[in-house]
Design a protein around this motif. Structure first.
Motif, PDB file in Angstrom:
ATOM      1  N   GLN A  36     -22.104  13.892  18.500  1.00  0.00           N
ATOM      2  CA  GLN A  36     -22.127  15.046  17.592  1.00  0.00           C
ATOM      3  C   GLN A  36     -23.436  14.906  16.812  1.00  0.00           C
ATOM      4  N   LYS A  60     -18.165   2.979  10.633  1.00  0.00           N
ATOM      5  CA  LYS A  60     -16.904   2.705   9.924  1.00  0.00           C
ATOM      6  C   LYS A  60     -15.829   2.222  10.897  1.00  0.00           C
ATOM      7  N   PRO A 112     -12.787  11.048  17.581  1.00  0.00           N
ATOM      8  CA  PRO A 112     -13.922  11.515  16.781  1.00  0.00           C
ATOM      9  C   PRO A 112     -14.373  10.371  15.875  1.00  0.00           C
ATOM     10  N   THR A 160     -18.926   7.524   4.158  1.00  0.00           N
ATOM     11  CA  THR A 160     -19.634   7.293   2.887  1.00  0.00           C
ATOM     12  C   THR A 160     -18.817   6.474   1.882  1.00  0.00           C
ATOM     13  N   ARG A 161     -17.485   6.490   2.049  1.00  0.00           N
ATOM     14  CA  ARG A 161     -16.678   5.717   1.095  1.00  0.00           C
ATOM     15  C   ARG A 161     -16.850   4.223   1.295  1.00  0.00           C
ATOM     16  N   GLY A 187     -18.050  18.582  10.660  1.00  0.00           N
ATOM     17  CA  GLY A 187     -16.610  18.556  10.431  1.00  0.00           C
ATOM     18  C   GLY A 187     -15.820  18.128  11.661  1.00  0.00           C
ATOM     19  N   ALA A 204     -17.840  10.193  14.534  1.00  0.00           N
ATOM     20  CA  ALA A 204     -19.231  10.492  14.191  1.00  0.00           C
ATOM     21  C   ALA A 204     -19.467  10.559  12.679  1.00  0.00           C
ATOM     22  N   GLY A 205     -18.377  10.499  11.902  1.00  0.00           N
ATOM     23  CA  GLY A 205     -18.506  10.669  10.444  1.00  0.00           C
ATOM     24  C   GLY A 205     -19.380   9.582   9.804  1.00  0.00           C
TER      25      GLY A 205
HETATM   26  P1  UTP Z   1     -13.514  11.582   7.238  1.00  0.00           P
HETATM   27  O1  UTP Z   1     -13.050  12.747   6.482  1.00  0.00           O
HETATM   28  O2  UTP Z   1     -12.830  10.282   6.991  1.00  0.00           O
HETATM   29  O3  UTP Z   1     -15.076  11.473   7.011  1.00  0.00           O
HETATM   30  O4  UTP Z   1     -13.393  11.958   8.771  1.00  0.00           O
HETATM   31  P2  UTP Z   1     -16.092  10.281   7.160  1.00  0.00           P
HETATM   32  O5  UTP Z   1     -17.439  10.878   7.129  1.00  0.00           O
HETATM   33  O6  UTP Z   1     -15.791   9.460   8.395  1.00  0.00           O
HETATM   34  O7  UTP Z   1     -15.835   9.339   5.904  1.00  0.00           O
HETATM   35  P3  UTP Z   1     -16.209   9.532   4.347  1.00  0.00           P
HETATM   36  O8  UTP Z   1     -15.247  10.548   3.817  1.00  0.00           O
HETATM   37  O9  UTP Z   1     -17.646   9.969   4.263  1.00  0.00           O
HETATM   38  O10 UTP Z   1     -15.992   8.169   3.762  1.00  0.00           O
HETATM   39  C1  UTP Z   1     -12.197  11.801   9.510  1.00  0.00           C
HETATM   40  C2  UTP Z   1     -12.542  11.444  10.943  1.00  0.00           C
HETATM   41  O11 UTP Z   1     -13.285  12.493  11.555  1.00  0.00           O
HETATM   42  C3  UTP Z   1     -14.523  12.021  12.068  1.00  0.00           C
HETATM   43  C4  UTP Z   1     -14.796  10.728  11.312  1.00  0.00           C
HETATM   44  O12 UTP Z   1     -15.595   9.857  12.086  1.00  0.00           O
HETATM   45  C5  UTP Z   1     -13.397  10.190  11.071  1.00  0.00           C
HETATM   46  O13 UTP Z   1     -12.899   9.481  12.198  1.00  0.00           O
HETATM   47  N1  UTP Z   1     -15.550  13.049  11.835  1.00  0.00           N
HETATM   48  C6  UTP Z   1     -15.605  13.709  10.660  1.00  0.00           C
HETATM   49  C7  UTP Z   1     -16.465  13.325  12.847  1.00  0.00           C
HETATM   50  O14 UTP Z   1     -16.442  12.717  13.942  1.00  0.00           O
HETATM   51  N2  UTP Z   1     -17.409  14.278  12.606  1.00  0.00           N
HETATM   52  C8  UTP Z   1     -17.482  14.979  11.427  1.00  0.00           C
HETATM   53  O15 UTP Z   1     -18.366  15.848  11.299  1.00  0.00           O
HETATM   54  C9  UTP Z   1     -16.563  14.669  10.431  1.00  0.00           C
END
Ligand code: UTP
Length: 279
Positions: free
Chosen positions: A102, A25, A8, A14-15, A107, A10-11
């Protein structure tokens, strides 16, 4: 046999803004290698050869990284730089990469559900969150250790580590009975609890083995903490049926989703590289 590993990715990350505004990231490098490549190498060493990546908008660099760059190949052919592409060439030659997007970041549970189309309905599969960088200088990688455990227990496995009480709110936390050294039968799981509500200080990190029935469970799971579909909530349903094992892995884990963990990992790998070149 676990042959497929889901990433996964797709996040929003933001940090790490503004670095992650236009760059995934997962492509941030620890020394010269992007985070996701460390994860892919761990999966390969555990016997997986299908890498199923959940991407999103702005993540095309990941797809390009795991493909041949003919221009670059042509440019550095027969030069001293060629050696720098040795590992990635081997990955591209050995593994199959599949991708889906995604569209809305709802999430981790939702991201994993999107992976259903890539990993299918038949077989158990691994999940690696590339921003959790794991190493085990003493022996097998963390995913390899978990697959060995899956072969014994044949149910979902989550990797856990002890964290200080004031950090439990950052993790999914388990409650369970220790079956053997470092192996727990999970009875309950809570996503990001406050320290007074946490059932233990055993926190889930970004390595999972999941059985395909998890997809039906996720579909029935309601959005949880922060309005997101949490994999912890879906796994908690499985845990209530005695179908989740938590495993205190051997090795080190760096939280490269945080600046502090990222710097720690960079220093660790730099020292490792330095001592390898001086010895
Ligand atoms: P994180 O909680 O680290 O979120 O997700 P994030 O968005 O990547 O980072 P911050 O908190 O904004 O800095 C944990 C993992 O789950 C994936 C992220 O890509 C990361 O590998 N993830 C999270 C998804 O693929 N989709 C989502 O909707 C949320």
């Amino acid at each position: 046999m676990i042959k497929k590993c889901l990433f996964p990715a797709a996040g929003y990350g933001t940090r790490f803004l503004p670095a992650t505004k236009a760059m995934p990231k997962e492509m941030l490098p620890i020394l010269t290698k992007p985070l996701i490549q460390y994860g892919v190498e761990e999966a390969m060493n555990a016997g997986c050869h299908v890498m199923a990546v959940i991407t999103g908008r702005g993540k095309r660099a990941i797809t390009d990284h795991f493909d041949i760059s003919y221009e670059l190949e042509h440019q550095i052919k027969n030069s001293s730089k060629e050696v720098l592409l040795k590992e990635i060439r081997h990955i591209i030659a050995t593994c199959t990469f599949t991708y889906t997007r995604q569209n809305e970041m709802k999430g981790l549970g939702d991201a994993i559900l999107k992976g259903n189309v890539l990993v299918g309905e038949q077989d158990p599969f691994a999940v690696i969150l590339a921003d959790d960088l794991c190493v085990n200088p003493e022996g097998d990688g963390v995913l390899r250790q978990m697959i060995d455990l899956y072969n014994k227990y044949k149910c979902c496995i989550v990797a856990i580590m002890e964290v200080p009480n004031d950090e439990v709110h950052k993790y999914g936390v388990i409650e369970g009975n220790e079956l053997e050294n470092g192996v727990f039968m999970v009875s309950n799981m809570v996503e990001k609890p406050s320290s007074d509500k946490a059932p233990s200080n055993l926190a889930i990190i970004g390595r999972y083995i999941l059985t395909p029935d998890i997809f039906t469970v996720i579909q029935k799971t309601k959005p949880g903490k922060n309005g997101e579909l949490q994999i912890t909530d879906a796994l908690c349903e499985q845990a209530k049926k005695g179908m989740v094992i938590a495993y205190k892995f051997q090795g080190k884990r760096f939280d490269c989703g945080s600046v502090e963990g990222f710097v720690e990992a960079t220093n660790y790998f730099y020292d490792l590289q330095k001592s390898a070149t001086t010895s």
